[in-house]
Design a protein around this motif. Structure first.
Motif, short mmCIF file in Angstrom:
data_model
loop_
_atom_site.label_atom_id
_atom_site.label_comp_id
_atom_site.label_asym_id
_atom_site.label_seq_id
_atom_site.Cartn_x
_atom_site.Cartn_y
_atom_site.Cartn_z
N TYR A 1 0.80 -1.23 0.00
CA TYR A 1 0.00 0.00 0.00
C TYR A 1 0.83 1.28 0.00
CZ TYR A 1 -3.91 -3.09 1.03
OH TYR A 1 -4.86 -4.09 0.96
N ALA A 2 2.14 1.17 -0.02
CA ALA A 2 3.00 2.35 -0.03
C ALA A 2 4.15 2.13 -1.00
CB ALA A 2 3.53 2.63 1.37
N LEU A 3 4.72 3.23 -1.48
CA LEU A 3 5.89 3.14 -2.35
C LEU A 3 7.10 2.68 -1.56
CD1 LEU A 3 5.55 6.39 -4.52
CD2 LEU A 3 5.16 4.03 -5.26
N PRO A 4 8.13 2.17 -2.24
CA PRO A 4 9.34 1.73 -1.54
C PRO A 4 9.99 2.86 -0.75
CG PRO A 4 9.34 0.94 -3.80
CD PRO A 4 8.21 1.92 -3.69
N TYR A 5 10.75 2.48 0.24
CA TYR A 5 11.49 3.44 1.05
C TYR A 5 12.45 4.24 0.18
CZ TYR A 5 14.03 5.17 5.16
OH TYR A 5 14.58 5.96 6.13
N GLY A 6 12.42 5.55 0.33
CA GLY A 6 13.34 6.42 -0.40
C GLY A 6 12.87 6.85 -1.78
N MET A 7 11.71 6.36 -2.24
CA MET A 7 11.20 6.74 -3.55
C MET A 7 10.26 7.94 -3.40
SD MET A 7 8.89 4.54 -6.28
CE MET A 7 10.20 3.37 -6.68
N GLU A 8 10.45 8.92 -4.25
CA GLU A 8 9.59 10.10 -4.20
C GLU A 8 8.25 9.82 -4.89
OE1 GLU A 8 11.60 13.44 -5.82
OE2 GLU A 8 13.18 13.46 -4.28
N GLY A 9 7.20 10.44 -4.37
CA GLY A 9 5.88 10.30 -4.98
C GLY A 9 4.82 9.94 -3.97
N ASN A 10 3.57 10.00 -4.38
CA ASN A 10 2.42 9.60 -3.57
C ASN A 10 2.37 10.35 -2.23
OD1 ASN A 10 0.05 8.02 -3.23
ND2 ASN A 10 1.14 6.61 -1.90
N ASN A 11 2.85 11.60 -2.23
CA ASN A 11 2.87 12.40 -1.00
C ASN A 11 3.65 11.74 0.14
OD1 ASN A 11 1.10 14.64 -1.88
ND2 ASN A 11 -0.47 13.04 -1.97
N ASN A 12 4.50 10.79 -0.24
CA ASN A 12 5.30 10.05 0.75
C ASN A 12 4.42 9.35 1.78
OD1 ASN A 12 7.71 9.07 1.82
ND2 ASN A 12 8.05 10.84 3.13
N TYR A 13 3.24 8.92 1.35
CA TYR A 13 2.32 8.26 2.28
C TYR A 13 2.84 6.90 2.70
CZ TYR A 13 -1.54 11.58 1.40
OH TYR A 13 -2.33 12.68 1.34
#
Length: 530
Positions: free
Chosen positions: A176-188
């Motif tokens: 449900y979240a982007l990988p650690y350190g990846m920019e995007g998705n409001n850093n949710y």
């Protein structure tokens, strides 16, 4: 039958239920409690009034992890969040196993929505389980304060719940979240719930908690694991594999730091386990044939013939080609045909061939008639391969090669001639590719595939790029598709399961519709594009 199963049969204590319809803020309620007193009089206080009842409450936490209920009437169980469903979802999001039926098709082809049942199940069951862990932590602390438990006993129980909470949160994070350190998705990241919910005011407080950042989510996971490491015993005498131990917390930290790309801490944590109670079994099948008692398994979710996720969730029932198995997920020609998997590798014996469709099936979970195989989450082989990758990333190629060979050699027919040599690899990328393929082969059918696809989405050396294209079962059965080092024909691929870049919204799942409707805070923080 294990001690854990005996207790589970006697109780379903401190059930967190969706009586008020809030999945991340379930209210604590009473259900089916060993007839020590009527259910409606079994209070939160009396649940922790004796050492035996405290033990039962911790068993309740494991029960939530193994096979949680996630509908309002508590009737729908399929091994969510950790019993088996997260393992199979991890495979179906990858390309090394093939979906044969409609059960996992939405996951396999990435056509999920905010109402897809399996995705909703993982989210809701996970937060129900987290609520259960939090309730037990508070109750056990009260038992310590009240003199019911010694500090050592109580802290060990709290450590188990903290470990389960950390593991559950990480499963949520990779979906449900982007990988650690990846920019995007409001850093949710994820909403962090650390307090139990026992009344309406607690629910109101929970509804105000929004999503943390990805970094904050990982910080909470590490905080739980560091505390768990301090509290837990070296070996859990109740069930050394099915109950959390100090080694389980450390092993999970090697995985978390790998996802954080904190290579030095991966190595530091792995070194804590070197020369300890865990070691590779000489036979790669042993962690599965002796799933409840072997030297390699660090933590698994315990199952038994009388306590498992059932026909719609137990690993053997879902994927086995043995009598009684449903064969919903099969081995893919993509991994079977890989040149990295030698013809006489002993791990090929963990596959089962079925001539009716000319297909191979994962056979690690071998008895769908009984469904007692433990669901594996952490093995020492992973710790070694995590460390190998970390060593390679910081430039220690020989150390990485030695660790890679340590895992791989035990499965080779002639390691003295078949082991990797430094000269086999032109550069760091070539060695990393071999290491990543070793992970695919070693953990095939254990749910690790999506974890690696997720964390490597935009890797600087070997990026996964996103969700891979996948084989279609009907296009490839009875086509002679399984040939060691053979080609993968374009016509075998699934037209509905094409490559999806990690920049596409489908790379991470949406928050389910149910929570959007009942939780305005999360409704305003849906993943981008959904």
């Amino acid at each position: 039958m294990s001690h854990l199963t005996n207790i589970r049969k006697r109780t379903a204590i401190i059930l967190s239920c969706a009586a008020l319809g809030f999945s991340p803020a379930f209210i604590s309620c009473e259900s089916d409690v060993i007839d020590l007193e009527p259910v409606d009089k079994f209070s939160e206080i009396s649940a922790y009034s004796s050492p035996d009842r405290c033990e039962l409450s911790v068993i309740g936490a494991y029960d939530a992890a193994q096979n949680s209920r996630y509908t309002p009437n508590g009737s729908y169980e399929r091994g969510y969040p950790l019993g088996s469903a997260s393992i199979l979802q991890g495979e179906m999001r990858g390309d090394d196993m093939v979906s044969t039926a409609t059960f996992f098709d939405k996951t396999y082809t990435a056509i999920y929505t905010v109402t897809t049942p399996n995705n909703t199940a993982l989210w809701e069951a996970s937060f129900e389980a987290i609520s259960r862990y939090n309730t037990v932590i508070k109750g056990i602390q009260g038992a310590i304060d009240g003199g019911v438990l010694t500090e050592e006993q109580g802290h060990a129980y709290i450590g188990e719940c903290l470990f389960l909470r950390a593991l559950t949160y990480h499963v949520l994070a990779i979906h449900y979240a982007l990988p650690y350190g990846m920019e995007g998705n409001n850093n949710y990241g994820l909403p962090i719930y650390t307090q139990p919910v026992n009344n309406t005011s607690d629910i109101e407080a929970q509804l105000k908690i929004g999503r943390s950042t990805v970094e904050e989510t990982y910080a909470q996971i590490l905080a739980d694991l560091n505390q768990a490491e301090e509290y837990l015993p070296e070996v859990n005498s109740t069930d050394r594999i099915g109950r959390a131990s100090k080694g389980a917390a450390i092993a999970l930290k090697t995985r978390i730091y790998l996802h954080m790309r904190d290579w030095n801490n991966v190595i530091a944590e792995a070194d804590k386990l070197e020369g300890g109670i865990y070691e590779l079994e000489s036979d790669p099948s042993t962690p599965f044939t002796a799933y409840s008692d072997n030297k390699e398994s660090i933590f698994s979710i315990a199952n038994s013939s009388s306590d498992n996720p059932g026909v719609n969730g137990a690993l053997a029932h879902m994927i086995s080609a043995r009598e009684g198995g449903r064969t919903l997920c099969t081995t893919s020609p993509i991994i079977y045909n890989s040149a990295y998997w030698l013809p006489d590798d002993k791990r090929r014996a963990l596959l089962m061939y079925r001539s009716s469709d000319d297909y191979y099936f994962e056979d690690k979970y071998g008895d769908p008639q009984v469904d007692d195989a433990y669901s594996p989450h952490l093995r020492y082989a992973e710790v070694l391969l995590n460390k190998a990758e970390a060593e390679l990333r910081i430039g220690n190629k020989q150390e990485a090669l030695d660790l890679l060979n340590q895992v791989r050699n035990r499965s080779l027919a002639s390691p003295e001639t078949q082991a990797y040599q430094a000269s086999d690899f032109a550069d760091t990328k070539a060695l990393l590719e071999a290491l990543l393929w070793e992970r695919r082969i070693e953990f095939h059918g254990e749910g690790r595939r999506w974890e690696d696809i997720h964390r490597l989405a935009n890797d600087d050396i070997c990026p996964s790029g996103g969700i891979p294209a996948k084989i279609n079962y009907n296009n490839s059965k009875n086509q002679g598709a399984f040939v060691i080092n053979g080609e993968i024909k374009p016509e075998w691929y699934d037209a509905s399961a094409v490559f999806i870049p990690y920049t596409d919204r489908r790379f991470i799942w949406p928050i389910p519709q149910d929570d959007l409707l009942r939780n305005p805070t999360l409704a305003a923080q849906q993943n981008e594009g959904w």
